[in-house]
Scaffold this motif. Structure first.
Motif, PDB file in Angstrom:
ATOM      1  N   THR A  56     -45.093  63.105   5.949  1.00 35.59           N
ATOM      2  CA  THR A  56     -44.324  63.930   5.501  1.00 35.59           C
ATOM      3  C   THR A  56     -42.993  63.021   5.718  1.00 35.59           C
ATOM      4  O   THR A  56     -42.963  62.145   7.184  1.00 35.59           O
ATOM      5  N   ASP A  84     -41.868  73.141   8.283  1.00 34.26           N
ATOM      6  CA  ASP A  84     -42.364  71.265   7.570  1.00 34.26           C
ATOM      7  C   ASP A  84     -42.225  69.488   8.088  1.00 34.26           C
ATOM      8  O   ASP A  84     -40.793  70.157   7.143  1.00 34.26           O
ATOM      9  N   VAL A  85     -42.198  69.389   9.135  1.00 39.08           N
ATOM     10  CA  VAL A  85     -41.333  68.536   9.820  1.00 39.08           C
ATOM     11  C   VAL A  85     -41.823  67.255  10.130  1.00 39.08           C
ATOM     12  O   VAL A  85     -43.234  67.637   9.992  1.00 39.08           O
ATOM     13  N   THR A 111     -48.982  69.439   8.098  1.00 37.10           N
ATOM     14  CA  THR A 111     -48.591  70.062   6.756  1.00 37.10           C
ATOM     15  C   THR A 111     -49.929  70.444   5.774  1.00 37.10           C
ATOM     16  O   THR A 111     -50.499  71.550   5.200  1.00 37.10           O
ATOM     17  N   ASP A 143     -45.217  68.575   0.733  1.00 37.16           N
ATOM     18  CA  ASP A 143     -45.083  67.254   0.771  1.00 37.16           C
ATOM     19  C   ASP A 143     -44.773  67.073  -0.478  1.00 37.16           C
ATOM     20  O   ASP A 143     -45.948  67.298  -1.307  1.00 37.16           O
TER      21      ASP A 143
HETATM   22 MG   LIG Z   1     -46.800  66.110   7.342  1.00 37.53          MG
END
Ligand SMILES: [Mg+2]
Ligand SMILES: Nc1nc2c(ncn2[C@@H]2O[C@H](COP(=O)(O)OP(=O)(O)OP(=O)(O)O)[C@@H](O)[C@H]2O)c(=O)[nH]1
Length: 635
Positions: free
Chosen positions: A37, A56-57, A14, A26
Motif C-alpha cells: 500500500t 487502510d494505511v 489490506t 489498494d
Molecule cells: Mg496494505
C-alpha cells in the motif's frame, strides 16, 4: 464509525480489510504491481448496526507520513500483526502514533494464523508488553486469517462493539481533507473526516488555508448520498467555487466554516518526547509536524524548560514553515528532521499565541490553564490571570464554539462580553470603578483641568484594555451618570475646572478687552501684546478658559465670549425671521453686528460647522432647533 488500520508492512492490513468488506483498498496500479500500500485506501461495509468505514494505511517505513494523515481522523484502530513476523518496527511506531493521537479503542488482529498458528502465545505476549502502557492495553487479540476466513466474523463483531468516539457535532464544521479528485459529470470532490460539526448540501464553506470560498453541491456520508453529514463520518463533498479547482486543494487542507478559518504558523502545545528517544530536544529543533491530515516542517522550542529530555512532557512553542489550520485540543505528532522516526507529540493548547513574551511567567500560567479541555473551565482560569481578560473572537474560534453554545459557556465561567473582550463580571466592575477613581484622583491633583482624555485614561488603566472594550466601559458609566464628557474630556459630574490665581487674573483682564468689542474681539496676538504676556501663554490660558465653557474659539485665535456666540446665533435667527424668504445673508448679518465682512463670515462659517446655519448658495437658513447649542443669549 471509522476504523483505521495500523501495522508493519506486509502484515496483511489490506487483505484483512478486503476480508471484512470485500473491497480491495489498494486501487493504484503501482500498489498492485509492488504488492504494497502506498496511499490511503478506503472501504465500507454495511452491518445491521450501521456502516463501518475503513481507512487502510501503508505499513512501509517510507510512508509513515501517509499513515499519519489517515490515522488522524479515525475512531478506533485495527492493529494488524502477522503471526509469522511478530512485532516489527512499524508495529511499534504505529502504536506510538495511535497513542500520541489519543486513540484508545481498538482491536489487535493476529493475521496469517493459517501460516503460524503455533506463534499465537508468543506474539500475544509481545503485544501485551508493547501495549501495556498505552490506551490500547485492554484491546482484544484475535487470531485471524484472510486466506481461510478464520476469525473474521469474531473480528467484525469486536470492531462493532467498540463504538464511535465522542465528537463535537455542535461546533462549526471542520473537514480534514485527505483527497481531492474530479469526477466526470460532477466536478471536484474532496474527501476526509468530518472532525466537528455538520455539513449540509448548499452550505457555503471555506477551503483553508487558501481561503477559497466554495459551495457544497452534493455530499456522501460514509459512502452514501446524503443531505447532511455529522462529525465522525467520512465525507465526500462535491464542491463548486469560482476560484476552486483540483490543483487548489492539498491533503492537509480543511473545508470549514468561515468562523474557524484562521490559518496559523505558530502555536503553543503540551508536548511529550518519547521515552525511547536517546537525545534531548533543544530550543529551535527542527521536526516534521503532523496535524489532521497536514504535514509541515516546524521548529520546536520548550517554554517551561530549556530542553526536552526523553520521556518529558513540557509546554512548547511550535513555529511552522507555513500556516495550517489548527485549533485548540487538536492532536499532533512530531517526527525527526530526517523523517525516519516518530519522536513525540501532544495536544494543541493555543492556536493564536502572542508573538512576544512567550516564556514570561504570566504567559506560561495562561498556557497551563488552557490545558483544560472544558471550555468554560479554561475560560474561568484565563479570566483570573493577568490581564484578566481575553480576546473574545480568538477564544471562541480556538475552541470552535459556535454562537449557540456561547451563552452556556459564558454563564458557566462566568464571563461577560465587553466589546471584543471577555472578562469576569468582577473585572468589569473593577474597571468601571477604576475609571471613576482615576478621574477623581486626576480632578484632585489638577483642578484647573477639565478632565482626562479617553486615550490617556485607557493608557493609565492596568492591563490596558482594548479601545473598543474601554469605550464600552466608559459608555456604561455615561449611562449610569457616573461620568460625563466635555468635548474630548471625561470628568466626574461633580467636577468643574477652576483656574489658577494667575490664570484667573489674566483671564479677567482679557475678558474685559474681549467684552469691549464683543462682536469683533481682539485676536490672541493682540490680547497678548496689550497685556504684555507671551502669545503662547495667552493662547494656553484662553484654551483652558474655553474648556471651562466660557470662551469659544470661532476661528483660529479668534475667541468670543460664549454668551456672545449665543447672542449672535439669536441675532442670526431674528434676521432670518424678518426676511421675506426666511433666509440670512452675510451682508445683513454684518450690518447688524457692525464687525466687518471678514469676521462676520468667520462667524457664519463657524455656525455652518456647528449646524446652526445651513448654507444654500449665498444665503443661509437658521436651524431654530440648534440655537440652544451655546446656551441662552444675554438680554
Ligand atoms: Mg496494505
Ligand atoms: N497466508 C496468508 N497470507 C496473507 C494473509 N493476509 C495477507 N496475506 C498476504 O500477505 C501479503 C501482504 O498482505 P497485504 O494485505 O498487502 O499487507 P499490508 O499490511 O496491507 O501491506 P502494506 O499495506 O504494504 O503495509 C500479501 O501477499 C497477502 O496475500 C493471511 O491471513 N494469510
Amino acid at each position: 464509525m471509522i476504523i483505521g488500520t495500523a501495522g508493519h508492512v506486509d502484515h496483511g492490513k489490506t487483505a484483512l480489510v478486503k476480508a471484512l468488506t470485500g473491497i480491495d483498498a489498494d486501487r493504484l496500479a503501482e500498489e498492485k504491481r509492488r504488492g504494497i500500500t502506498i496511499d490511503l485506501g478506503y472501504a465500507y461495509t454495511d452491518t445491521p448496526n450501521g456502516t463501518l468505514g475503513f481507512v487502510d494505511v501503508p505499513g512501509h517505513e517510507r510512508f509513515v507520513h501517509t499513515m499519519l494523515a489517515g490515522a488522524s481522523g479515525i475512531d478506533a484502530a485495527l492493529l494488524v500483526v502477522a503471526l509469522d513476523d511478530g512485532v516489527m518496527p512499524q508495529t511499534r511506531e504505529h502504536v506510538q502514533i495511535l497513542e500520541l493521537l489519543g486513540i484508545d479503542r481498538g482491536v489487535v488482529a493476529l493475521t496469517k494464523a493459517d501460516l503460524a498458528p503455533d506463534r499465537i502465545a508468543e506474539v500475544s505476549a509481545q503485544l501485551r508488553a508493547l501495549l501495556a502502557e498505552t490506551g490500547l492495553a485492554s484491546a482484544s487479540l484475535l487470531p485471524v486469517s484472510a486466506v481461510t476466513g478464520e476469525g473474521i466474523e469474531d473480528l467484525r463483531a469486536a470492531l462493532l462493539a467498540l463504538g464511535p468516539r465522542m465528537r463535537d457535532s455542535d461546533g462549526h464544521p471542520r473537514l480534514a481533507v485527505d483527497r481531492a479528485f474530479t469526477l466526470a459529470g460532477a466536478g471536484l470532490v474532496v474527501t476526509g473526516t468530518l472532525v466537528a460539526g455538520r455539513i449540509r448540501t448548499d452550505d457555503r464553506l471555506i477551503l483553508s488555508p487558501p481561503g477559497i470560498e466554495l459551495r457544497v453541491r452534493g455530499l456522501h456520508a460514509q459512502n452514501r448520498a446524503a443531505d447532511q453529514a455529522v462529525a465522525g463520518q467520512r465525507v465526500a463533498l462535491n464542491v463548486v467555487g469560482p476560484r476552486l479547482s483540483k490543483d487548489t486543494v492539498t491533503r492537509g487542507d480543511w473545508v470549514l466554516h468561515p468562523d474557524v478559518h484562521a490559518p496559523t504558523a505558530r502555536f503553543d502545545v503540551r508536548l511529550t518526547l518519547l521515552a525511547e528517544e536517546t537525545r534531548a530536544l533543544r530550543a529551535d529543533a527542527p521536526a516534521h509536524l503532523h496535524l489532521g491530515a497536514a504535514h509541515v516542517m516546524a521548529r520546536v522550542s520548550p517554554l517551561d524548560a530549556d530542553r526536552i529530555e526523553p520521556g518529558d512532557s513540557v509546554l512548547a512553542r511550535l513555529t511552522l514553515d507555513h500556516a495550517i489550520g489548527a485549533l485548540a485540543q487538536d492532536r499532533l505528532v512530531l517526527r525527526d528532521a530526517a523523517a525516519t522516526r516518530t519522536i513525540g507529540g501532544g495536544v494543541l493548547l493555543d492556536p493564536f499565541p502572542p508573538r512576544r513574551g512567550r516564556r514570561t511567567p504570566e504567559r506560561l500560567a495562561q498556557v497551563a490553564v488552557l490545558e483544560q479541555s472544558d471550555a468554560a473551565a479554561a475560560l474561568r482560569g484565563l479570566l483570573t490571570l493577568p490581564p484578566l481578560w481575553t480576546d473574545r473572537a480568538s477564544f471562541f474560534r480556538a475552541r470552535n464554539l459556535p454562537p449557540a453554545s456561547l451563552a452556556d459557556v459564558m454563564a458557566t465561567a462566568p464571563a461577560v462580553a465587553v466589546a471584543d473582550l471577555l472578562m469576569s463580571p468582577a473585572t468589569l466592575e473593577a474597571l468601571q470603578t477604576g475609571v471613576v477613581e482615576r478621574l477623581a484622583a486626576h480632578h484632585a491633583a489638577s483642578p484647573d483641568q477639565p478632565g482626562l482624555q479617553f486615550e490617556r485614561l485607557r493608557q493609565a488603566t492596568p492591563g490596558r484594555p482594548s479601545q473598543a472594550a474601554f469605550r464600552a466601559i466608559v459608555e456604561s458609566l455615561f449611562r449610569r451618570g457616573a461620568v460625563e464628557q466635555d468635548g474630548p474630556w471625561l470628568r466626574l459630574p461633580t467636577h468643574r475646572a477652576t483656574l489658577s490665581a494667575q490664570d484667573e487674573r489674566m483671564w479677567q483682564q482679557a475678558r474685559a478687552l474681549i467684552a469691549a468689542d464683543r462682536f469683533r474681539p481682539p485676536r490672541t496676538r493682540d490680547l497678548a501684546r496689550e497685556l504684555s504676556v507671551p502669545e503662547a501663554v495667552m493662547r494656553a490660558t484662553l484654551k483652558r478658559v474655553q474648556r471651562m465653557g466660557r470662551l469659544i474659539e470661532v476661528a483660529p485665535d479668534q475667541f468670543f465670549l460664549s454668551e456672545t456666540v449665543a447672542e449672535m446665533a439669536a441675532i442670526a435667527a431674528s434676521i432670518a425671521k424678518l426676511d421675506p424668504a426666511g433666509t440670512l445673508t452675510a451682508a445683513a448679518f454684518r450690518d447688524r453686528l457692525a464687525n466687518g465682512r471678514k469676521v462676520a463670515i468667520l462667524v457664519l462659517e463657524f455656525f455652518d460647522r456647528a449646524g446652526v446655519t445651513v448654507r444654500i448658495g449665498d444665503e443661509r437658513r437658521v436651524r431654530d432647533d440648534r440655537l440652544g447649542l451655546f446656551g441662552a443669549a444675554p438680554h
